[in-house]
Design an enzyme around this catalytic site. Structure first.
Site, mmCIF file in Angstrom:
data_model
loop_
_atom_site.group_PDB
_atom_site.id
_atom_site.type_symbol
_atom_site.label_atom_id
_atom_site.label_comp_id
_atom_site.label_asym_id
_atom_site.label_seq_id
_atom_site.Cartn_x
_atom_site.Cartn_y
_atom_site.Cartn_z
ATOM 1 N N LYS A 261 -38.543 -15.670 -38.502
ATOM 2 C CA LYS A 261 -39.808 -14.926 -38.478
ATOM 3 C C LYS A 261 -40.446 -14.961 -39.861
ATOM 4 O O LYS A 261 -39.799 -14.630 -40.858
ATOM 5 C CB LYS A 261 -39.564 -13.475 -38.060
ATOM 6 C CG LYS A 261 -40.816 -12.603 -38.034
ATOM 7 C CD LYS A 261 -40.493 -11.191 -37.572
ATOM 8 C CE LYS A 261 -41.729 -10.313 -37.525
ATOM 9 N NZ LYS A 261 -42.270 -10.015 -38.879
ATOM 10 N N HIS B 233 -46.484 -11.318 -41.755
ATOM 11 C CA HIS B 233 -45.880 -9.993 -41.895
ATOM 12 C C HIS B 233 -46.930 -8.899 -41.758
ATOM 13 O O HIS B 233 -46.867 -7.851 -42.417
ATOM 14 C CB HIS B 233 -45.151 -9.866 -43.241
ATOM 15 C CG HIS B 233 -43.915 -9.017 -43.187
ATOM 16 N ND1 HIS B 233 -42.657 -9.539 -43.047
ATOM 17 C CD2 HIS B 233 -43.740 -7.674 -43.244
ATOM 18 C CE1 HIS B 233 -41.763 -8.557 -43.036
ATOM 19 N NE2 HIS B 233 -42.406 -7.412 -43.143
ATOM 20 N N ASP C 124 -46.938 -13.325 -34.392
ATOM 21 C CA ASP C 124 -46.909 -11.932 -34.828
ATOM 22 C C ASP C 124 -48.036 -11.751 -35.846
ATOM 23 O O ASP C 124 -48.379 -12.697 -36.546
ATOM 24 C CB ASP C 124 -45.549 -11.646 -35.490
ATOM 25 C CG ASP C 124 -45.507 -10.341 -36.252
ATOM 26 O OD1 ASP C 124 -45.235 -9.316 -35.621
ATOM 27 O OD2 ASP C 124 -45.732 -10.362 -37.475
ATOM 28 N N SER D 253 -46.106 -15.799 -38.592
ATOM 29 C CA SER D 253 -46.408 -14.432 -39.014
ATOM 30 C C SER D 253 -46.702 -14.392 -40.493
ATOM 31 O O SER D 253 -46.067 -15.113 -41.278
ATOM 32 C CB SER D 253 -45.210 -13.532 -38.709
ATOM 33 O OG SER D 253 -45.347 -12.255 -39.302
ATOM 34 N N ARG E 162 -53.793 -6.765 -30.835
ATOM 35 C CA ARG E 162 -54.288 -5.423 -30.503
ATOM 36 C C ARG E 162 -54.846 -5.323 -29.087
ATOM 37 O O ARG E 162 -55.401 -4.283 -28.727
ATOM 38 C CB ARG E 162 -55.385 -4.991 -31.485
ATOM 39 C CG ARG E 162 -54.921 -4.835 -32.932
ATOM 40 C CD ARG E 162 -53.922 -3.688 -33.089
ATOM 41 N NE ARG E 162 -53.520 -3.510 -34.477
ATOM 42 C CZ ARG E 162 -52.484 -4.127 -35.040
ATOM 43 N NH1 ARG E 162 -51.751 -4.973 -34.326
ATOM 44 N NH2 ARG E 162 -52.180 -3.909 -36.306
#
Length: 369
Positions: free
Chosen positions: A234, A258, A289, A256, A293
């Site tokens: 990740k 983060h 990631d 991602s 929303r």
């Protein structure tokens, strides 16, 4: 507003902000630096317009799919997020219970405020997050505990050689309250995150003591040799890293940045996704990631090459509003939006959503972006 009254995840967030202490809200919502990447994640998603299909018989769309070899009720897993008892006394256990009811995986954070063995009592499909620790024996111990508890995959977060400089936490001199701590660490180690110092983040102090910034590719071989569980990396944005990871036998990647909490100015995850997908082909699963929303966001990610997404902050909003029930409301809203988006985009299932075309939205074209 209660969680049950919210009609979308934005309303949930507004309701949660009204009940979460200001410093905790900043810890959850904040990014690093000037929070450029935090905002860019949202802008990049909003810039993508789906091109729907028609005449497709969408009378019974289905959102189910396989994630890391197991069936999920929708293409969503819950991201690893630290110290969830900051939002509700049941913390990670409440989130896992909601994930179980929703039929999706829950990623147990290494910095969980509830031990993995207790989280496992939920019966949820669990993945376990690892950060790379200076204490290699502790890393091995956590891996063994996760396996013994029934976790089905290991998610190694690779974009935190050090914690990003999160200015909201520095301004708040943020520290964990005494009743919340890192349940997987001994008390004398976990207490570092509870020691308040003016102008400093105690959470960052703890991670700087615990995390090993020397993590490199040979360490993956050590980890791979100690577990037969699927291994997920990740925090990948560069296709060169993605290709090397797939060649190293990694089972899945999470594209991602983060959530905008590490390198400020890093590429939005949704923009990095196509090149990563192209680099690895079908050799490993690719998840997204950072910034999801809505159900439309989920379809955007799938149309751009992701198998599924990890959902982060909205889960914590639901947790703050009502524990497992509040998280359940978050996931039910997202599931309803995914079903709606599938039907309106002319997709009978998630596989067909992968074939949707994307274009720059009219608003972005007007702005010359």
């Amino acid at each position: 507003m209660t969680a049950g009254a919210a009609l979308d995840l934005a309303e949930l967030a507004r309701a949660a902000k009204a009940v979460i202490p200001a410093a905790v809200w900043d810890f959850v919502e904040g990014g690093s630096g000037a929070e450029l990447s935090l905002g860019a994640n949202r802008s990049a998603l909003d810039s993508l317009a789906l091109v729907p299909r028609v005449l497709r018989d969408v009378s019974a769309p289905t959102a189910g799919c396989a994630l890391l070899g197991a069936q999920a009720e929708m293409p969503v897993a819950i991201a690893p997020m630290a110290y969830q008892r900051l939002l509700h006394p049941d913390g990670e256990l409440a989130v896992a219970r909601a994930a179980k009811l929703a039929g999706i995986p829950f990623t147990v954070p290494m910095l969980s405020s509830v031990a993995v063995e207790q989280v496992a009592s939920s019966g949820a499909d669990l993945w376990f997050q690892l950060y790379w620790l200076r204490d290699r024996g502790k890393t091995a111990e956590l891996l063994a505990r996760a396996q013994a508890a029934g976790c089905r995959a290991v998610v190694l977060t690779v974009d935190v050689p050090r914690m990003g400089r999160r200015l909201r936490d520095l301004r708040n001199s943020f520290a964990l309250p005494g009743e919340v701590g890192a349940a997987h660490f001994a008390p004398d180690q976990a207490v570092a995150a509870q020691r308040r110092k003016d102008g400093a983040s105690a959470v960052a102090d703890h991670t700087s003591q615990a995390f090993d910034p020397s993590l490199s590719w040979p360490d993956l071989e050590w980890l791979r040799g100690r577990t037969s569980l699927p291994l997920v990396l990740k925090g990948v944005l560069d296709p060169r890293d993605a290709l090397r990871a797939s060649q190293s036998g990694v089972d899945a990647l999470v594209v991602s940045n983060h959530g905008g909490r590490q390198l400020d100015g890093a590429l939005p995850a949704i923009d990095a996704l196509p090149a990563v997908r192209e680099a690895v082909g079908e050799t490993c699963e690719v998840l997204l990631d950072s910034g999801i929303r809505s159900g439309v966001d989920v379809l955007r990610a799938i149309a751009r090459g992701a198998r599924g997404v990890l959902l982060g902050r909205p889960v914590l909003h639901g947790l703050a509003l009502g524990g497992a029930e509040g998280v359940g409301r978050t996931l039910a809203l997202l599931r309803a939006e995914i079903d709606d988006a599938l039907a309106l985009a002319g997709c009978r299932d998630v596989h067909e959503a992968a074939g949707l075309r994307l274009a720059k939205s009219p608003a972005q074209r007007r702005e010359g972006q």
